[in-house]
Design an enzyme around this catalytic site. Structure first.
Site, PDB file in Angstrom:
ATOM      1  N   LYS A  78       7.584  -4.726  -9.952  1.00 23.45           N
ATOM      2  CA  LYS A  78       7.445  -4.435 -11.376  1.00 23.45           C
ATOM      3  C   LYS A  78       7.034  -2.967 -11.585  1.00 23.45           C
ATOM      4  O   LYS A  78       7.640  -2.245 -12.367  1.00 23.45           O
ATOM      5  CB  LYS A  78       6.342  -5.365 -11.924  1.00 23.45           C
ATOM      6  CG  LYS A  78       6.253  -5.454 -13.401  1.00 23.45           C
ATOM      7  CD  LYS A  78       5.065  -6.330 -13.816  1.00 23.45           C
ATOM      8  CE  LYS A  78       5.214  -7.796 -13.443  1.00 23.45           C
ATOM      9  NZ  LYS A  78       4.211  -8.664 -14.107  1.00 23.45           N
ATOM     10  N   LYS A 104      -2.376  -2.621  -8.016  1.00 26.26           N
ATOM     11  CA  LYS A 104      -2.659  -3.003  -9.403  1.00 26.26           C
ATOM     12  C   LYS A 104      -2.148  -4.400  -9.698  1.00 26.26           C
ATOM     13  O   LYS A 104      -1.045  -4.772  -9.272  1.00 26.26           O
ATOM     14  CB  LYS A 104      -1.928  -1.987 -10.311  1.00 26.26           C
ATOM     15  CG  LYS A 104      -2.240  -2.109 -11.764  1.00 26.26           C
ATOM     16  CD  LYS A 104      -3.459  -1.302 -12.169  1.00 26.26           C
ATOM     17  CE  LYS A 104      -3.905  -1.595 -13.583  1.00 26.26           C
ATOM     18  NZ  LYS A 104      -4.635  -2.874 -13.704  1.00 26.26           N
ATOM     19  N   SER A 141      -1.541  -0.602 -18.974  1.00 22.68           N
ATOM     20  CA  SER A 141      -2.697  -0.500 -18.068  1.00 22.68           C
ATOM     21  C   SER A 141      -2.705   0.869 -17.389  1.00 22.68           C
ATOM     22  O   SER A 141      -3.767   1.474 -17.189  1.00 22.68           O
ATOM     23  CB  SER A 141      -2.619  -1.570 -16.972  1.00 22.68           C
ATOM     24  OG  SER A 141      -3.182  -2.772 -17.407  1.00 22.68           O
ATOM     25  N   LYS A 160      -2.669  -8.872  -6.821  1.00 26.51           N
ATOM     26  CA  LYS A 160      -3.004  -9.956  -7.754  1.00 26.51           C
ATOM     27  C   LYS A 160      -4.252 -10.660  -7.254  1.00 26.51           C
ATOM     28  O   LYS A 160      -4.492 -10.715  -6.042  1.00 26.51           O
ATOM     29  CB  LYS A 160      -1.843 -10.964  -7.815  1.00 26.51           C
ATOM     30  CG  LYS A 160      -1.836 -11.775  -9.072  1.00 26.51           C
ATOM     31  CD  LYS A 160      -1.333 -10.929 -10.221  1.00 26.51           C
ATOM     32  CE  LYS A 160      -0.950 -11.684 -11.438  1.00 26.51           C
ATOM     33  NZ  LYS A 160      -0.040 -10.887 -12.268  1.00 26.51           N
ATOM     34  N   HIS A 199       0.819  -1.214   0.000  1.00 32.19           N
ATOM     35  CA  HIS A 199       0.000   0.000   0.000  1.00 32.19           C
ATOM     36  C   HIS A 199       0.851   1.262   0.000  1.00 32.19           C
ATOM     37  O   HIS A 199       0.355   2.321   0.354  1.00 32.19           O
ATOM     38  CB  HIS A 199      -0.933  -0.007   1.215  1.00 32.19           C
ATOM     39  CG  HIS A 199      -1.994  -1.055   1.130  1.00 32.19           C
ATOM     40  ND1 HIS A 199      -2.447  -1.767   2.209  1.00 32.19           N
ATOM     41  CD2 HIS A 199      -2.692  -1.543   0.068  1.00 32.19           C
ATOM     42  CE1 HIS A 199      -3.383  -2.627   1.833  1.00 32.19           C
ATOM     43  NE2 HIS A 199      -3.547  -2.512   0.532  1.00 32.19           N
ATOM     44  N   HIS A 200       2.126   1.135  -0.394  1.00 32.28           N
ATOM     45  CA  HIS A 200       2.941   2.361  -0.367  1.00 32.28           C
ATOM     46  C   HIS A 200       2.470   3.347  -1.429  1.00 32.28           C
ATOM     47  O   HIS A 200       2.814   4.518  -1.380  1.00 32.28           O
ATOM     48  CB  HIS A 200       4.437   2.031  -0.557  1.00 32.28           C
ATOM     49  CG  HIS A 200       4.809   1.667  -1.959  1.00 32.28           C
ATOM     50  ND1 HIS A 200       4.421   0.475  -2.547  1.00 32.28           N
ATOM     51  CD2 HIS A 200       5.506   2.320  -2.911  1.00 32.28           C
ATOM     52  CE1 HIS A 200       4.868   0.437  -3.796  1.00 32.28           C
ATOM     53  NE2 HIS A 200       5.536   1.538  -4.036  1.00 32.28           N
TER      54      HIS A 200
HETATM   55  N1  GLU Z   1      -1.359  -9.458 -15.321  1.00 31.26           N
HETATM   56  C1  GLU Z   1      -0.387  -8.571 -15.885  1.00 31.26           C
HETATM   57  C2  GLU Z   1       0.936  -8.678 -15.143  1.00 31.26           C
HETATM   58  O1  GLU Z   1       1.214  -9.652 -14.504  1.00 31.26           O
HETATM   59  C3  GLU Z   1      -0.911  -7.155 -16.018  1.00 31.26           C
HETATM   60  C4  GLU Z   1      -1.240  -6.440 -14.763  1.00 31.26           C
HETATM   61  C5  GLU Z   1      -1.952  -5.109 -14.970  1.00 31.26           C
HETATM   62  O2  GLU Z   1      -2.053  -4.665 -16.098  1.00 31.26           O
HETATM   63  O3  GLU Z   1      -2.391  -4.550 -13.969  1.00 31.26           O
HETATM   64  O4  GLU Z   1       1.777  -7.828 -15.232  1.00 31.26           O
END
Ligand code: GLU
Length: 473
Positions: free
Chosen positions: A96, A72, A364, A108, A66-67
């Site tokens: 990432k 996402k 995204s 996730k 939550h930083h």
């Molecule tokens: N599922 C993709 C990933 O592992 C996309 C995640 C996204 O776009 O939020 O990077």
């Protein structure tokens, strides 16, 4: 720092990689522990009606960090999904996003079903109920947590999520920003579907363009003479293979769960794709050698291997048989830490997942920005740019008395489309991030791998956010 999960799990592999990098940073132990921890793990079960009875569906949403808000990450639809996997994938999303400077925390989701065993109506029920459960617990929203596609899900599922969220939040202006990877008609963005594969291709191209690094591997710079094997012909693998070919590389091998094919002279990806669609299998593609054991396909002669399927594909068991000098992780977690250690010892390099497949979340981010600004990129300025460029050319022509050939005129006057802007933002992101990671390798010679360097950069960026949140003195 000790890992927080059991030693053989995917999450503990991610923690191991984190720990290897954390020792090259100077952050306090407690802060490192906070960065590594999964902040919220929501496990839930709900029933759906099936046939004459009911079925209980297992599902998760993990918000790793939550930083930054929102968090996402995609939602995986697979009967292999488990809590450890979702935690690992959520953690990878955090690192990432930091690597590619996308201002989100990582998350996730997982739904434990094999989508092939369900009707479209059942999948819709499952997706809408999953979304409702997230809404009930405040686990979804444009400023809270924004899901996206992952293995087993796509535009269709994302549109069900968007519709459910909008129905439950009437009048909320930014509601469409609650999920990305939507169809264009629902304010998705052009280029999102192919973004992960395109990003992998940019990553590989950037890596091989560094002549000094290639020399150490005994390779020449550039993609032109590179032979490449791709594992997976799904969305990521297919687009990676397609764009790498466009950039000048040669795909010599393709592996899928039913087997693998290899042709040292090159494979036409679209023809292979069509062959698989028509026959139900890669095997039997004209001119290629068949391997019934898919893993054997990974071990054939090539310069670059791109695992773009699932985690845990390259382990201490098979890494010594890999002929490639470069492994580019299109999938999340395809190489175990043990395999990476051996491969590094063999003189190979791995382009790590948290950077290599970050193209999806990068685009995204562009989609989310589009949804919050309620206007497509280029919509306001495209025609304006075209008209002023045309005025400029017309003025030049009348002043010089010369005529610019039509194909040049068209190229110069043209305003940028949404797709061109998205691809340019993606290309810039992938190149810039690779150079940042490579620079860390140069600045800190004690850091030996691109993954560790990527983690160091990521940890440093996340640490700064925590400091600025005022949580730490
Ligand atoms: N599922 C993709 C990933 O592992 C996309 C995640 C996204 O776009 O939020 O990077």
């Amino acid at each position: 720092m000790a890992s927080t999960a059991n030693e053989t799990s995917f999450f503990s592999d991610v923690c191991k990689n984190f720990d290897s990098a954390a020792k090259f940073t100077s952050h306090p132990e407690g802060l490192l522990a906070q960065i590594k921890a999964c902040n919220s793990v929501y496990r839930f079960q709900f029933p759906i009606r099936r046939g004459n009875g009911f079925e209980v569906i297992d599902a998760w949403r993990v918000e790793h960090s939550h930083h930054m808000s929102p968090t996402k990450g995609g939602i995986r639809y697979s009967d292999m999904v488990n809590e450890d996997e979702v935690m690992a994938l959520a953690a990878l999303m955090t690192y990432k996003c930091a690597i590619v400077n996308v201002p989100f925390g990582g998350a996730k989701g997982g739904i434990c079903i094999n989508p092939k065993n369900y009707t479209v109506a059942e999948l819709e029920t499952i997706t809408r109920r999953y979304t409702t459960e997230l809404i009930k617990k405040n686990f979804i929203g444009p400023g809270i947590d924004v899901p996206a596609p992952d293995y087993g899900s796509g535009e269709r599922e994302m549109s069900w999520i968007a519709d459910t969220y909008m129905t439950m939040n009437p009048g909320s202006l930014d509601a469409l920003g609650c999920v990305t990877g939507k169809p264009i008609a629902l304010h998705g963005i052009r280029g999102r579907k192919e973004a992960t594969g395109r990003g992998v291709a940019y990553a590989v191209r950037e890596c091989v363009n560094h002549a000094d690094d290639m020399k150490k591997l005994g390779l020449t710079a550039g993609l032109a003479d590179k032979k490449i094997i791709v594992q997976g012909l799904g969305n990521v693998g297919y687009h990676t293979a397609k764009f790498i070919t466009e950039f000048g590389g040669t795909i010599v091998g393709i592996c899928e769960f039913e087997g693998a094919i290899y042709n040292a002279n090159g494979l036409n990806v679209d023809e292979v794709f069509a062959h698989r669609k028509n026959t139900g299998s890669l095997l039997g593609f004209p001119g290629a050698k068949d391997f019934k054991n898919s893993k054997e396909g990974l071990e054939q002669a090539c310069d670059i291997l791109i695992p773009a399927a699932l985690e845990n594909q390259i382990t201490a068991e098979n890494i010594r048989n890999i002929k490639a000098k470069i492994i580019a992780e299109g999938a999340n977690g395809p190489c175990t830490p043990e395999a990476e250690e051996i491969f590094t010892g063999m003189g190979g390099i791995i382009i790590p997942d948290m950077y290599c497949n970050a193209g999806g979340v990068t685009v995204s981010y562009f989609e989310w920005l589009k949804n919050l600004s309620h206007v497509a990129f280029g919509r306001m300025e495209n025609r304006y740019a075209e008209n002023s460029n045309a005025n400029l050319i017309n003025t030049l022509e009348s002043l010089t008395g010369k005529t610019i050939p039509t194909e040049h005129r068209l190229m110069i006057v043209k305003g940028a489309s949404e797709l061109e802007l998205v691809n340019s933002g993606l290309e810039d992101t992938m190149i810039h991030s690779y150079r940042e990671i490579r620079q860390t390798l140069i600045d800190k010679p004690e850091v030996k791998t691109l993954r560790t360097a990527a983690f160091v950069n990521s940890i440093d960026k996340i640490a700064v956010s925590y400091m600025n949140l005022g949580v730490w003195p």
